[in-house]
Design an enzyme around this catalytic site. Structure first.
Site, short mmCIF file in Angstrom:
data_model
loop_
_atom_site.label_atom_id
_atom_site.label_comp_id
_atom_site.label_asym_id
_atom_site.label_seq_id
_atom_site.Cartn_x
_atom_site.Cartn_y
_atom_site.Cartn_z
N CYS A 1 1.13 -1.31 0.44
CA CYS A 1 -0.46 -0.02 -0.78
C CYS A 1 0.72 1.54 0.02
O CYS A 1 1.96 1.47 -1.17
CB CYS A 1 -1.44 -0.55 1.54
SG CYS A 1 -0.38 -0.07 2.95
N SER A 2 0.85 1.90 1.38
CA SER A 2 1.59 3.14 1.37
C SER A 2 2.12 3.75 2.37
O SER A 2 1.48 5.11 2.83
CB SER A 2 0.45 4.84 0.32
OG SER A 2 -0.61 4.44 1.19
N CYS A 3 2.12 2.67 2.90
CA CYS A 3 2.74 2.84 4.70
C CYS A 3 4.79 3.95 4.37
O CYS A 3 5.21 3.83 3.95
CB CYS A 3 3.19 1.50 5.25
SG CYS A 3 2.43 0.94 5.84
#
Length: 261
Positions: free
Chosen positions: A164-166
């Site tokens: 995802c986009s942690c």
């Protein structure tokens, strides 16, 4: 490099993620400008990821690019949150403004500059990033647990979140559009040198590239090399040289014109 972990969705995380979406609704002009500026890099990453990295996340993600009907989705989400009295619209605006304009990458730049001028702090930062970053009071939601990795003459580090986009919000602010794209998340692992080359960073063959996969439990920050010709610069002046991309690993820090003070 992959570290695993996860925890259930909580109300605070849900509201925090909602604030990011609200940014696209409350400031559509700015979001469109950012997407336009980064389109060249975004479009250049056109391959699919061929292998998975299993790690838990504390919130659900679309795992795809921003949908075209984002404004309608955000409006509906905001209406539900307000109706249920879970959040005040002014509070959302305050959260977005804080991460977008007051934090940005400035906190991370101060961490890097401190490490450049204080060898003891640098040692603590690399040994226990969470504690060292906490000394500067830059921990918080989406950045509670930090690991800092240092670039050297023979090692270059690159940060990604493959699922995802942690991203370490308290030190770097909101993630750039290209960091969240499916193409970057896939190709950064498969062909990191080519990705870096497309960002304008062409590494020699004797430099090892290490890719670090962020998770819900741990966020990474690159400690870039201090550029030559900056020996006489103050900590505050050095912090101004440090860019967001250099702390993700897609760029190097360059010296100022004239080589510093």
């Amino acid at each position: 490099m992959n570290e695993s972990g996860g925890r259930p969705v909580d109300r605070r995380g849900f509201i925090r993620d909602s604030a990011v979406g609200a940014a696209a609704f409350t400031a559509p002009g700015k979001m469109m400008t950012e997407r336009t500026e980064e389109a060249e890099v975004h479009d250049a990453h056109g391959h699919e990821h061929g292998h998975g990295h299993g790690h838990g996340h504390d919130h659900e993600h679309d795992h795809q690019d921003v949908p075209s009907d984002i404004a309608l989705r955000v409006r509906a989400l905001e209406s539900v949150l307000i109706e249920k009295e879970m959040v005040d619209p002014a509070a959302l605006d305050e959260i977005v403004d804080n991460f977008e304009n007051r934090i940005g990458p400035q906190n991370g730049a101060r961490v890097v500059a401190r490490a450049w001028v204080d060898p003891d702090f640098r040692d603590r930062l690399l040994a226990d990033g969470t504690s060292a970053v906490g000394e500067l009071d830059y921990l918080g939601g989406q950045g509670e647990h930090m690991k800092v990795v240092a670039n050297t003459d023979t090692v270059h580090n690159l940060i990604v979140c493959t699922l995802c986009s942690c991203y370490p919000w308290p030190t770097l602010g909101l993630p750039p559009v290209w960091y969240k794209s499916s193409a970057y998340r896939a190709r950064a692992v498969i062909e990191p040198r080519e990705v870096l080359r497309e960002f304008g960073l062409d590494l020699s063959g004797d430099v090892e590239v290490r890719v670090w996969d962020s998770t819900a439990e741990i966020r990474y920050l690159v400690l870039p090399q201090r550029p030559p010709g900056t020996e006489d610069m103050t900590e505050e002046e050095l912090a101004e040289l440090v860019t967001r991309d250099s702390m993700i690993g897609t760029a190097r820090v360059t010296p100022p014109p004239g080589g510093g003070a």
